[in-house]
Every structure is written in structure tokens, then in C-alpha cells.
Motif scaffolding. Sequence first.
Motif, PDB file in Angstrom:
ATOM      1  N   UNK A   1       0.718  -1.019   0.082  1.00 23.51           N
ATOM      2  CA  UNK A   1       0.034  -0.129   0.111  1.00 23.51           C
ATOM      3  C   UNK A   1       0.808   1.313   0.107  1.00 23.51           C
ATOM      4  N   UNK A   2       0.638   2.299  -0.822  1.00 25.09           N
ATOM      5  CA  UNK A   2       1.285   3.705  -0.884  1.00 25.09           C
ATOM      6  C   UNK A   2       0.356   4.638  -0.687  1.00 25.09           C
TER       7      UNK A   2
ATOM      8  N   UNK B   1      -0.760  -2.068  -7.081  1.00 22.31           N
ATOM      9  CA  UNK B   1      -0.410  -1.532  -5.550  1.00 22.31           C
ATOM     10  C   UNK B   1      -1.603  -0.609  -5.131  1.00 22.31           C
ATOM     11  N   UNK B   2      -2.037  -0.754  -3.805  1.00 27.18           N
ATOM     12  CA  UNK B   2      -3.224  -0.063  -3.395  1.00 27.18           C
ATOM     13  C   UNK B   2      -2.885   1.380  -2.965  1.00 27.18           C
ATOM     14  N   UNK B   3      -3.648   2.060  -3.083  1.00 23.55           N
ATOM     15  CA  UNK B   3      -3.341   3.641  -2.915  1.00 23.55           C
ATOM     16  C   UNK B   3      -4.368   4.229  -1.756  1.00 23.55           C
ATOM     17  N   UNK B   4      -3.516   4.794  -0.700  1.00 25.88           N
ATOM     18  CA  UNK B   4      -4.686   5.639   0.092  1.00 25.88           C
ATOM     19  C   UNK B   4      -4.333   7.051  -0.061  1.00 25.88           C
TER      20      UNK B   4
ATOM     21  N   UNK C   1      -7.886   6.085  -6.648  1.00 27.42           N
ATOM     22  CA  UNK C   1      -7.234   5.618  -5.326  1.00 27.42           C
ATOM     23  C   UNK C   1      -8.376   4.583  -4.919  1.00 27.42           C
ATOM     24  N   UNK C   2      -7.640   3.830  -3.946  1.00 23.08           N
ATOM     25  CA  UNK C   2      -8.574   2.690  -3.187  1.00 23.08           C
ATOM     26  C   UNK C   2      -9.320   3.067  -2.050  1.00 23.08           C
ATOM     27  N   UNK C   3      -8.908   4.326  -1.626  1.00 22.72           N
ATOM     28  CA  UNK C   3      -9.679   4.985  -0.374  1.00 22.72           C
ATOM     29  C   UNK C   3      -8.924   6.288  -0.242  1.00 22.72           C
ATOM     30  N   UNK C   4      -9.747   6.953   0.620  1.00 24.58           N
ATOM     31  CA  UNK C   4      -9.123   8.256   1.138  1.00 24.58           C
ATOM     32  C   UNK C   4      -9.429   8.456   2.668  1.00 24.58           C
ATOM     33  N   UNK C   5      -8.271   9.158   3.242  1.00 25.06           N
ATOM     34  CA  UNK C   5      -8.198   9.363   4.753  1.00 25.06           C
ATOM     35  C   UNK C   5      -8.268  10.899   4.744  1.00 25.06           C
ATOM     36  N   UNK C   6      -9.495  11.439   5.624  1.00 22.40           N
ATOM     37  CA  UNK C   6      -9.484  12.702   5.775  1.00 22.40           C
ATOM     38  C   UNK C   6      -9.378  13.208   7.205  1.00 22.40           C
TER      39      UNK C   6
ATOM     40  N   UNK D   1      -8.825  -2.029   5.206  1.00 20.00           N
ATOM     41  CA  UNK D   1      -9.764  -2.134   4.112  1.00 20.00           C
ATOM     42  C   UNK D   1      -9.197  -2.375   2.692  1.00 20.00           C
ATOM     43  N   UNK D   2      -8.265  -1.714   2.401  1.00 17.94           N
ATOM     44  CA  UNK D   2      -7.571  -1.563   1.013  1.00 17.94           C
ATOM     45  C   UNK D   2      -6.760  -2.998   0.825  1.00 17.94           C
ATOM     46  N   UNK D   3      -6.395  -3.356   2.021  1.00 19.05           N
ATOM     47  CA  UNK D   3      -5.300  -4.806   1.861  1.00 19.05           C
ATOM     48  C   UNK D   3      -6.208  -5.842   1.436  1.00 19.05           C
ATOM     49  N   UNK D   4      -7.552  -5.700   2.258  1.00 15.89           N
ATOM     50  CA  UNK D   4      -8.466  -6.888   2.091  1.00 15.89           C
ATOM     51  C   UNK D   4      -9.292  -6.744   0.681  1.00 15.89           C
ATOM     52  N   UNK D   5      -9.285  -5.550  -0.010  1.00 13.02           N
ATOM     53  CA  UNK D   5      -9.933  -5.366  -1.188  1.00 13.02           C
ATOM     54  C   UNK D   5      -9.080  -5.027  -2.452  1.00 13.02           C
TER      55      UNK D   5
END
Length: 328
Positions: free
Chosen positions: A33-34, A57-60, A85-90, A323-327
Motif C-alpha cells: 500500500x502506498x 499496488x493499493x493507494x490511500x 485511489x482505493x480509499x481516502x483518509x480525511x 480495508x485496502x489490503x482486504x480489497x
Amino acid sequence: VRTFWLQLRLPLFGTIFLQPHQLQLAWRRDYDVLVLNWNARFVFLLPSLLVCRLTRKAVVLWGHGFSKSPAGWRTTIRNFVARLANAVVLYDDKTAVSVRQEHPNLRVFVAPNAIDQTKTLESLAICTDDALLAFRTEEELLGNNLLFVSRLQHGNQLDVAIKALSYLPVEFTDSKLLIVGDDPDDISKELQDIAAKAGVADRVRLLGPIYDPLKLCFIFKSSAAFIYPSNIGLSILHAFGYGLPVVMGNDFSKHNPEAIYAQDRKNCLLFEHSDPESCASKLAELLGSDSLRHELAQGAWETAHKWATLDKMVDGFRKALEYVLANK
């Protein structure tokens, strides 16, 4: 990975950032994950996302989720890269709601920004009443002092804080404004001129940058309020960590996401944005009431040490990574 950072200011586009090691990391195979900065000003953000797609590679993406100075091209890029992106963190739940509405297929997580209060607590344990009195006496800080700690920048509107001193009632003329921080915009002389014109030059003390935790602790504990007219960020938690109430402008669009921790009359007082008289009114109210000051100080302490904690911030990132590692 060798890091390289370059900041450029271009006509029409404004400031952009060159950080090619983002792309280097995207090509590497030893990461699952990056986490990348969700900021359209980073030139290598889009190429890095495309490479991550290629290398599976998954990206957050981690960022504010909005811009204080919005521009059409940045909004377009920010929205486009979010789709890659696979997800965002705010930083806060309020922004998360609007981002989820705008990107219903995007997984959005919240990691409330926080600071490590360990040094603060260690310094407070050393800052005894006798030691504090000796410091305040030696530094001539026995009055109801006001404190600003951060970089000296125009966006912080320190002129409002300085002018507010001139509107304080006569019983608070012993109050000094202590300004701590480096001066990247070279505005110290400008601030001194503003203080002179307002007739409060003898009540404004520019102390420069101070990094020693214990000395900072003595300065915080020598102050009755933390004042930050505009553009407040993590400084709010710095002040709250010492149980120091904050007085700040009420236009939250002019502040950073950490302003979400400000609760009027619970841990801070809000004044009309850019209005020195309104600022002075709130300062006078705070300085003139021991009970209000104690109530806000308690609220500030609880915010920093119970709610805005590193554990909660880490938990937000943990959930996003799981989440991103599982998906993938």
C-alpha cells in the motif's frame, strides 16, 4: 529512497510541488500500500497513481479533501485522482460527509489530526508553581498575557491580535501579546510598525522561534489565552495540551481542518473574523472572568487529552489500510 523536494511558483497555476520520490515508491515492488498526499499541486501525484494501477499496488490518499483557495483546475485534478485511489483518509467527519456525497463509490475514512502530547505532559510535571513564578518575575510576565505560537505569516492575521490590544479596557493594559515563532514571510518589522501605530508597541513582544519544550511550557503557563485570528491548524491542539483556552476568528473557511476541535464557549471563544474590536471584546470577557477561564481551560484540556489523541488518528489509518489490503 532518496527524497527530493522542490517548490515552484508559476503564473496562473500558483505554487506547485515537485516530489519525484512519490513515483519511485510507486514503481517499487516491496510495498503493498502506498499513502500519498491528496493535493493537486503535487506534479507527480497523477503519474504515481497510474503506476500503482499498473503494478497493482493499493493507494490511500490522505488530505484535507478541500482547498481554502479553490481553483477549477485543482478541483478537476483532485476529483480525477480520487477515482484512481482505493480509499481516502480525511481529517474530520464533516468533510468526510461532503466527499462521500461527491464520490459515492469511494471509501472514505477519518483520521483526526493530532499531536503527541508526551513532551507537554513531561514539561508540565517540571513546571511547579514556584518555578513558574520565578520565570514570570524574571521575564516580567506577571500580567494577563496573550500568546501566539506558530510561524509568522500574513494569513494568520496577527495584525488583528495586535490591534485588539488597543481596544482592551483599561484594567487589562498590563496584558502583553507574546509572539513565538520563526518568520518565513519576514513580517516582524511590519508587525512592530502596526503595534507602534496602535499605541501598543510596549505590549507586543516578538520572542522569535523557541523549540525547547520546557521553556515553551513556562511561556504557555504564563499566558491566560492563546490567540490565533485566522488560519489556525495544529496550534490549537498545542494550546489545548496545556489547558489554554483559544480565542480565534469565527470564519472556519479561513482555518485549517484542525479548527474542527474548536467549540465556542467550551474550549474557546470565537470573534467576528478580521474584527479587532470583536476580538478585544472576547479577550476582555475571558480575562475578566476566572470562572469562564477555568471552564474553557478544562474543556481545552479534555479536548487535547481525551478526544484529539494519536490513538484515534492511528485507528483511522489502521481501518483504511485494513480495508485496502482486504480489497486489492
